[in-house]
Write a protein that holds these residues in place. Structure first.
Motif, PDB file in Angstrom:
ATOM      1  N   SER A 118      -0.245  -0.084  10.572  1.00 20.67           N
ATOM      2  CA  SER A 118      -0.034   0.136   9.143  1.00 20.67           C
ATOM      3  C   SER A 118       1.443  -0.038   8.785  1.00 20.67           C
ATOM      4  CB  SER A 118      -0.517   1.538   8.750  1.00 20.67           C
ATOM      5  OG  SER A 118       0.196   2.532   9.462  1.00 20.67           O
ATOM      6  N   ALA A 119       2.145  -0.852   9.545  1.00 22.10           N
ATOM      7  CA  ALA A 119       3.597  -1.019   9.395  1.00 22.10           C
ATOM      8  C   ALA A 119       3.956  -1.781   8.124  1.00 22.10           C
ATOM      9  CB  ALA A 119       4.158  -1.748  10.609  1.00 22.10           C
ATOM     10  N   GLY A 120       5.147  -1.489   7.599  1.00 17.91           N
ATOM     11  CA  GLY A 120       5.702  -2.270   6.501  1.00 17.91           C
ATOM     12  C   GLY A 120       5.031  -2.035   5.169  1.00 17.91           C
ATOM     13  N   ASN A 121       4.620  -0.789   4.897  1.00 13.31           N
ATOM     14  CA  ASN A 121       4.048  -0.427   3.600  1.00 13.31           C
ATOM     15  C   ASN A 121       4.884   0.682   2.976  1.00 13.31           C
ATOM     16  OD1 ASN A 121       1.226  -1.890   3.196  1.00 13.31           O
ATOM     17  ND2 ASN A 121       1.370  -1.381   5.364  1.00 13.31           N
ATOM     18  N   ASN A 122       4.290   1.442   2.079  1.00 13.25           N
ATOM     19  CA  ASN A 122       4.994   2.535   1.409  1.00 13.25           C
ATOM     20  C   ASN A 122       4.267   3.860   1.607  1.00 13.25           C
ATOM     21  OD1 ASN A 122       7.039   0.807   0.083  1.00 13.25           O
ATOM     22  ND2 ASN A 122       5.304   0.050  -1.101  1.00 13.25           N
ATOM     23  N   PHE A 123       3.692   4.042   2.782  1.00 13.86           N
ATOM     24  CA  PHE A 123       2.940   5.257   3.050  1.00 13.86           C
ATOM     25  C   PHE A 123       3.869   6.465   3.140  1.00 13.86           C
ATOM     26  CE2 PHE A 123       0.002   2.072   5.107  1.00 13.86           C
ATOM     27  CZ  PHE A 123      -0.942   2.131   4.092  1.00 13.86           C
ATOM     28  N   ILE A 124       3.365   7.585   2.664  1.00 18.10           N
ATOM     29  CA  ILE A 124       4.126   8.837   2.683  1.00 18.10           C
ATOM     30  C   ILE A 124       3.294   9.912   3.380  1.00 18.10           C
ATOM     31  CG2 ILE A 124       5.380   8.266   0.571  1.00 18.10           C
ATOM     32  CD1 ILE A 124       3.471  10.162  -0.928  1.00 18.10           C
ATOM     33  N   LEU A 139       0.821  -1.202   0.000  1.00 18.19           N
ATOM     34  CA  LEU A 139       0.000   0.000   0.000  1.00 18.19           C
ATOM     35  C   LEU A 139       0.864   1.266   0.000  1.00 18.19           C
ATOM     36  CD1 LEU A 139      -2.658  -1.209   2.588  1.00 18.19           C
ATOM     37  CD2 LEU A 139      -2.912  -1.093   0.097  1.00 18.19           C
ATOM     38  N   LYS A 140       0.318   2.323  -0.572  1.00 16.40           N
ATOM     39  CA  LYS A 140       1.081   3.574  -0.680  1.00 16.40           C
ATOM     40  C   LYS A 140       0.144   4.759  -0.467  1.00 16.40           C
ATOM     41  CE  LYS A 140       0.479   3.379  -5.705  1.00 16.40           C
ATOM     42  NZ  LYS A 140       1.161   3.330  -7.023  1.00 16.40           N
ATOM     43  N   GLY A 141       0.650   5.952  -0.754  1.00 13.02           N
ATOM     44  CA  GLY A 141      -0.141   7.157  -0.549  1.00 13.02           C
ATOM     45  C   GLY A 141      -0.151   7.598   0.901  1.00 13.02           C
ATOM     46  N   GLU A 142      -1.000   8.543   1.208  1.00 14.24           N
ATOM     47  CA  GLU A 142      -1.075   9.089   2.566  1.00 14.24           C
ATOM     48  C   GLU A 142      -2.108   8.347   3.404  1.00 14.24           C
ATOM     49  OE1 GLU A 142      -1.634  13.273   2.663  1.00 14.24           O
ATOM     50  OE2 GLU A 142       0.167  13.715   1.474  1.00 14.24           O
ATOM     51  N   ILE A 143      -1.895   8.372   4.701  1.00 17.82           N
ATOM     52  CA  ILE A 143      -2.883   7.828   5.627  1.00 17.82           C
ATOM     53  C   ILE A 143      -4.033   8.821   5.705  1.00 17.82           C
ATOM     54  CG2 ILE A 143      -3.320   7.142   8.010  1.00 17.82           C
ATOM     55  CD1 ILE A 143      -0.389   6.346   8.223  1.00 17.82           C
ATOM     56  N   PRO A 144      -5.249   8.423   5.357  1.00 23.40           N
ATOM     57  CA  PRO A 144      -6.356   9.397   5.264  1.00 23.40           C
ATOM     58  C   PRO A 144      -6.810   9.925   6.623  1.00 23.40           C
ATOM     59  CG  PRO A 144      -7.164   7.176   4.884  1.00 23.40           C
ATOM     60  CD  PRO A 144      -5.676   7.069   4.959  1.00 23.40           C
TER      61      PRO A 144
END
Length: 468
Positions: free
Chosen positions: A189-195, A170-175
Motif C-alpha cells: 500500500s506504498a505511496g498513498n496518503n493513508f493515515i 488513496l487516503k483514510g485508514e487501512i481497514p
C-alpha cells in the motif's frame, strides 16, 4: 496434387477450429459483461466487433486472458491501463461499471496508469463479494486520480493472494477487514496518503511474504502482532510517522531478509531480539530518535547481514567488536550519532565491505586503516565531523584518503620540532665554519664551546681596534 492436399489440410484445420469455437464459445452474458466493462474504461468506440469469434478465440486482445472450463472459455485476467503494450488504455472519462463484477471467473484484475490526477475516481465500495470465490490478485498501480478509501468489502476476497495499492491517491485508514485475507502473500500500500495506525488484525496474515506500507502518513505504535507474521521475508514501513518503542516481538520474524523502518519516530531503544533475526540481509533503521547504546545487540549473530544503516539515530557508546565480525557486510552507515572511542581497524578484515560511513560522531584517536583500504573504498569511506579523530602523516600525502580528517597533532608537533632542530644545526654548522675560516683555522673542526669562546674574544677586542 500436392497443392490440393495442402488446401484440404488447411480446410480441415479451419473446419475443426470453427467447430471447436461453435462447440465451446464464451457464454453470451459473460462476453457482453466484458465488453461493457472495457467500454467503461476505454470509451464506447471500442465494441470488440473485430474479435473473432470472441476475445478468447482466434483473435485475442492485449490485456485479456482466458481459461477453458466446463465447456466454455472464461475471462480470467483483465489488465486495464497503460502497461507494456496493452491496447486497453483508459480514456479521460474512465469509470468503474457494475458489469465488471459479472466476470465471475476473474483471477487477476489490474489497473495501471489509468486514472490521472484530475479525474478523481474512487474504488467501488460494494459488489466485491461477487468475486470472492475467484479473485486471487488485485492491483491498482500509479493512479494518482484514484482517491477515496480502501473498501472494507475487500475483506470478502477470501482467495486473494496479492493486493497491490501502489502510488495512488488513496487516503483514510487501512481497514481492519484486510486481516480476513488469510491467504494473502503480498500486501503493498506504498505511496498513498493513508493515515492512522497499522491494524492489529494484520497479524492474522500468517502466509504473508511481503508487507510494504511505506511512504504514507501512518502513525501510532507498531503492533505487537507484527511478530506473528512468521513467513514474512520483506517488511518496509519507512517514511511514515510511526512512533513509540519497537516491540520485542519483532524478533519473531525469523524468515525476514529485509527490514526498513527508516524515517519514522521510533524511540526508547533497540530491542535485543533484533539479533534473533539471523536471516536478515538488509536492516535500515536510520532517521529515528532511538537514542540507545549500539552495544546492546550482538551483531555477530546476524551472520547474513549485508547492509546495515543506523545513521541519525542518537546512538551512543563505542563500536562493539561484534560489529566487525559480520562476515557478509557490504554497507555500514553509523553517520550522525553520538558514538565515541576509537574506530576498530578490524573493519578492514571484512573482505566484502565496500562502503563505511562514520562521519558526524565523537570518535577519537588515529585511523589505523591501510592505504589499500582507502583506495578500495574511495569516496565510500567517510569520517569527517569527528573533531578528535586524526590521520597518520604518511597517509595525508597520498591519494584516496578520507576528506575532513586532520593530521594527528602529536606527529605534527614532533615533525615540527625535528624540522626546527635540523634547520638550527645546519645554520650553526655553516656559520661556525665561516667565522673560523676568517681566522685561519678552517683546516679543523671546532666544538660549539670553542666557537663561543672565539666569538667572545673577538667582541672584547673591538674597542682596542677602534682606539688604535
Amino acid at each position: 496434387m500436392l497443392l490440393q492436399l495442402v488446401l484440404v489440410g488447411v480446410y480441415i484445420v479451419m473446419y475443426r477450429g470453427v467447430a471447436d469455437a461453435s462447440i465451446s464459445p464464451m457464454e453470451k452474458h459473460e462476453k457482453e459483461a466484458l465488453y461493457s466493462a472495457i467500454q467503461g474504461f476505454v470509451g464506447n468506440e471500442w465494441n470488440g466487433s473485430f474479435l473473432y469469434p470472441d476475445p478468447c478465440g482466434w483473435t485475442s486482445i492485449e490485456g485479456v486472458s482466458c481459461d477453458f472450463s466446463n465447456g466454455f472459455w472464461h475471462v480470467t485476467d483483465l489488465t486495464i491501463g497503460d502497461l507494456y503494450d496493452n491496447s486497453l488504455r483508459c480514456s479521460q472519462a474512465a469509470e468503474f461499471t457494475e458489469h465488471l463484477f459479472n466476470l465471475k471467473h476473474l483471477k487477476r484484475l489490474s489497473f495501471s496508469n489509468c486514472f490521472l490526477s484530475d479525474q478523481h475516481k474512487s474504488i467501488p465500495i460494494s459488489n466485491w463479494d461477487s468475486l470472492a470465490n475467484s479473485l486471487e490478485s488485485l492491483e491498482f498501480r500509479s493512479n494518482p486520480g484514484l482517491i477515496g478509501t480502501i473498501p472494507t468489502s475487500f475483506g470478502y476476497l477470501k482467495n486473494l493472494q496479492s493486493l497491490v495499492l501502489l502510488e495512488n491517491g488513496l487516503k483514510g485508514e487501512i481497514p481492519e477487514a484486510l486481516g480476513n485475507l488469510t491467504k494473502l502473500k503480498r500486501l503493498v500500500s506504498a505511496g498513498n496518503n493513508f493515515i492512522g495506525p497499522i491494524p492489529t488484525s494484520l497479524g492474522r496474515l500468517t502466509n504473508l511474504l511481503i508487507l510494504d506500507t511505506s511512504r504514507n502518513f501512518l502513525s501510532g505504535a507498531l503492533p505487537v502482532t507484527i511478530g506473528d507474521l512468521s513467513s514474512l521475508i520483506k517488511l518496509d514501513l519507512s517514511n511514515n510517522r510511526l512512533d513509540g518503542k519497537l516491540p520485542g516481538e519483532i524478533g519473531g520474524l525469523k524468515s525476514l531478509t529485509l527490514l526498513d523502518l527508516s524515517h519514522n519516530n521510533f524511540s526508547d531503544g533497540l530491542p535485543e531480539t533484533f539479533q534473533e533475526m539471523d536471516s536478515l540481509e538488509e536492516l535500515v533503521l536510520s532517521d529515528n530518535p532511538i537514542g540507545d547504546y549500539v552495544t546492546r545487540i550482538q551483531w555477530r549473530n546476524m551472520k547474513n547481514l549485508e547492509m546495515l544503516d543506523l545513521s541519525n539515530m542518537g546512538l551512543k557508546g563505542n563500536i562493539p567488536n561484534s560489529m566487525t565480525e559480520m562476515k557478509k557486510l557490504r554497507f555500514l552507515s553509523l553517520s550522525n550519532n553520538i558514538l565515541s572511542g576509537i574506530i576498530p581497524s578490524k573493519f578492514e578484515k571484512i573482505s566484502t565491505i565496500n562502503a563505511l560511513y562514520l562521519d558526524g560522531n565523537d570518535f577519537t584517536g588515529k585511523l589505523e586503516f591501510s592505504q589499500r583500504f582507502y583506495t578500495k573504498l574511495r569516496s565510500r569511506f567517510r569520517a569527517s565531523g569527528n573533531v578528535k579523530l586524526c590521520l597518520s602523516l604518511e597517509l595525508t600525502s597520498t591519494s584516496h584518503v578520507p576528506e575532513g580528517v586532520q593530521q594527528c597533532e602529536q606527529e605534527s608537533t614532533v615533525d615540527s620540532k625535528d624540522s626546527d632542530s635540523n634547520l638550527k644545526n645546519k645554520y650553526l654548522s655553516q656559520n661556525s665554519h665561516h667565522i673560523i675560516a676568517s681566522l685561519g683555522h678552517s683546516g679543523h673542526v671546532v666544538s660549539h664551546f670553542t666557537f663561543c669562546y672565539v666569538a667572545r674574544i673577538i667582541l672584547m677586542s673591538l674597542p682596542w681596534i677602534v682606539f688604535l
